[in-house]
Design an enzyme around this catalytic site. Structure first.
Site, mmCIF file in Angstrom:
data_model
loop_
_atom_site.group_PDB
_atom_site.id
_atom_site.type_symbol
_atom_site.label_atom_id
_atom_site.label_comp_id
_atom_site.label_asym_id
_atom_site.label_seq_id
_atom_site.Cartn_x
_atom_site.Cartn_y
_atom_site.Cartn_z
ATOM 1 N N ALA A 184 -4.877 16.029 12.546
ATOM 2 C CA ALA A 184 -3.747 15.766 11.636
ATOM 3 C C ALA A 184 -2.812 16.968 11.634
ATOM 4 O O ALA A 184 -3.194 18.061 12.049
ATOM 5 C CB ALA A 184 -4.252 15.508 10.218
ATOM 6 N N THR B 182 -5.790 10.795 3.052
ATOM 7 C CA THR B 182 -5.651 11.798 1.990
ATOM 8 C C THR B 182 -5.289 11.221 0.622
ATOM 9 O O THR B 182 -4.674 10.148 0.528
ATOM 10 C CB THR B 182 -4.539 12.801 2.409
ATOM 11 N N ASP B 183 -5.627 11.969 -0.410
ATOM 12 C CA ASP B 183 -5.208 11.656 -1.783
ATOM 13 C C ASP B 183 -3.683 11.725 -1.934
ATOM 14 O O ASP B 183 -3.131 11.168 -2.887
ATOM 15 C CB ASP B 183 -5.867 12.643 -2.760
ATOM 16 N N TYR C 296 4.049 14.953 4.115
ATOM 17 C CA TYR C 296 2.649 14.844 4.571
ATOM 18 C C TYR C 296 2.028 13.535 4.081
ATOM 19 O O TYR C 296 1.465 12.773 4.873
ATOM 20 C CB TYR C 296 1.868 16.060 4.049
ATOM 21 N N LYS D 134 0.902 10.345 6.399
ATOM 22 C CA LYS D 134 -0.521 9.956 6.428
ATOM 23 C C LYS D 134 -0.653 8.478 6.041
ATOM 24 O O LYS D 134 -1.469 7.749 6.609
ATOM 25 C CB LYS D 134 -1.355 10.835 5.481
#
Ligand SMILES: NC(=O)c1ccc[n+]([C@@H]2O[C@H](COP(=O)([O-])OP(=O)(O)OC[C@H]3O[C@@H](n4cnc5c(N)ncnc54)[C@H](OP(=O)(O)O)[C@@H]3O)[C@@H](O)[C@H]2O)c1
Length: 295
Positions: free
Chosen positions: A69, A110-111, A134, A138
């Site tokens: 990533a 991801t959160d 980001y 994602k």
């Protein structure tokens, strides 16, 4: 013998997965990253290169575990194109090649796909609303994988607040600052679950072991919640650092380029129910990590 293609193998999570795979005689793996590292047995594979991904996928793999990533959250705000290429388009390349070759995929998200405005743990079915480059890229990666694999065997695991003995992470930074400085201010109004990357690596290998893929999104973090301030206090306590005064501050007092979710606690119910994975209490795992780092 299960054959695994591990991507992003030189990163924090990739290295934790290699530690487990190196103990498994029933699993064979090829480790790759954007830069080759012959001394570590890592071959070069740039996932943004669709032809290269297609070519390697034809080598008889049963699983792809994608740990690659673009993770520089603040830098990403000024680097949308590369961030999107790695976090979204590359994941589409993996999905397309995996679908064609019948390979099962475990991908990590991801959160940051959530806004962080909630006040109870996010489930995988909750509405997404990323507020950073980001997080947005994602999320696009999740969509690319789902689209390209069309219900075939893939699992997306969203995680948060990773640390380990490897790479640069919050625990290592705080151990260093705790020794260098007399005082530190740490954000106390962002809440999440510190997650030991080797615990996540165990969960991923458990899914691979199960051979059972219920396509979709899962959440994994360690158990319990903390603010960054709480996390720092625990790091200092467990490492025996007493000469640095740690004080709470607000996000406003510690501005960053990218938006951070104020609340990023994730519900682990689905991954526990479907795969029976364990979610250790974060302080217990932190103790293990600090023991390794301070030994
Ligand atoms: N760290 C966290 O707190 C956190 C939280 C939530 C979710 N996650 C997710 O968890 C996963 C693992 O994170 P991590 O902490 O292990 O990240 P990491 O340490 O930054 O590792 C990512 C790896 O991917 C490599 N990479 C970058 N571009 C690539 C490309 N084009 N092709 C192939 N490899 C490429 C990186 O190489 P370079 O270093 O050379 O760029 C690096 O080795 C990621 O999906 C991340 O989004 C992490």
């Amino acid at each position: 013998m299960k054959k695994i293609l591990l991507t992003g193998a030189g990163g924090q999570l990739g290295r934790c997965i290699r530690d487990i795979l190196n103990t498994r005689s029933d699993m064979e793996y090829v480790a790759t990253d954007v830069m080759a590292s012959p001394s570590e047995g890592i071959a070069a594979l740039d996932l943004t290169d669709a032809e290269a991904v297609e070519e390697i996928a034809g080598s008889g793999f049963d699983f792809i575990i994608n740990c690659a990533a673009y993770t520089a959250v603040d830098k990403a705000e000024d680097d949308l194109e590369l961030c999107r290429a790695v976090n979204a388009l590359a994941v589409g390349n993996i999905g397309a090649a995996a679908a064609r070759c019948g390979i099962k995929v475990v991908h990590i998200s991801t959160d940051y796909v959530f806004s962080g405005d909630a006040c109870r743990p996010y489930t995988p079915a909750d509405p997404v609303n990323p507020r950073s480059v980001y997080g947005t890229t994602k999320l696009e990666g999740e969509w690319q994988l789902a689209d390209s694999m069309q219900g075939q065997d893939y699992v997306i695991i969203r995680t948060a607040w990773l640390y380990s003995p490897y790479g640069n992470n919050f625990v290592k930074t705080m151990l260093r600052l705790g020794k260098e400085r007399d005082s530190l201010n740490v954000v106390a109004d962002q809440i999440g679950s510190p997650t030991y990357a080797p615990d996540l690596a165990q969960a991923i290998i458990k899914i691979v072991d199960s051979d059972y893929f219920e396509a979709g999104i899962y959440h994994y973090t360690d158990e319990g919640v903390a603010s960054w301030f709480d996390f720092t206090m625990a790091i200092m306590e467990l490492a025996g650092i007493r000469d640095c005064v740690v004080s709470p501050c607000t996000t406003e007092e510690y501005p960053a380029k990218a938006h951070r979710p104020a609340y990023s606690v994730l519900s682990k119910k689905k991954i526990r129910d479907v795969y029976g994975v364990e979610t250790p209490y974060w302080r217990n795992s932190l103790k293990t990590c600090i023991n390794i780092l301070t030994k």
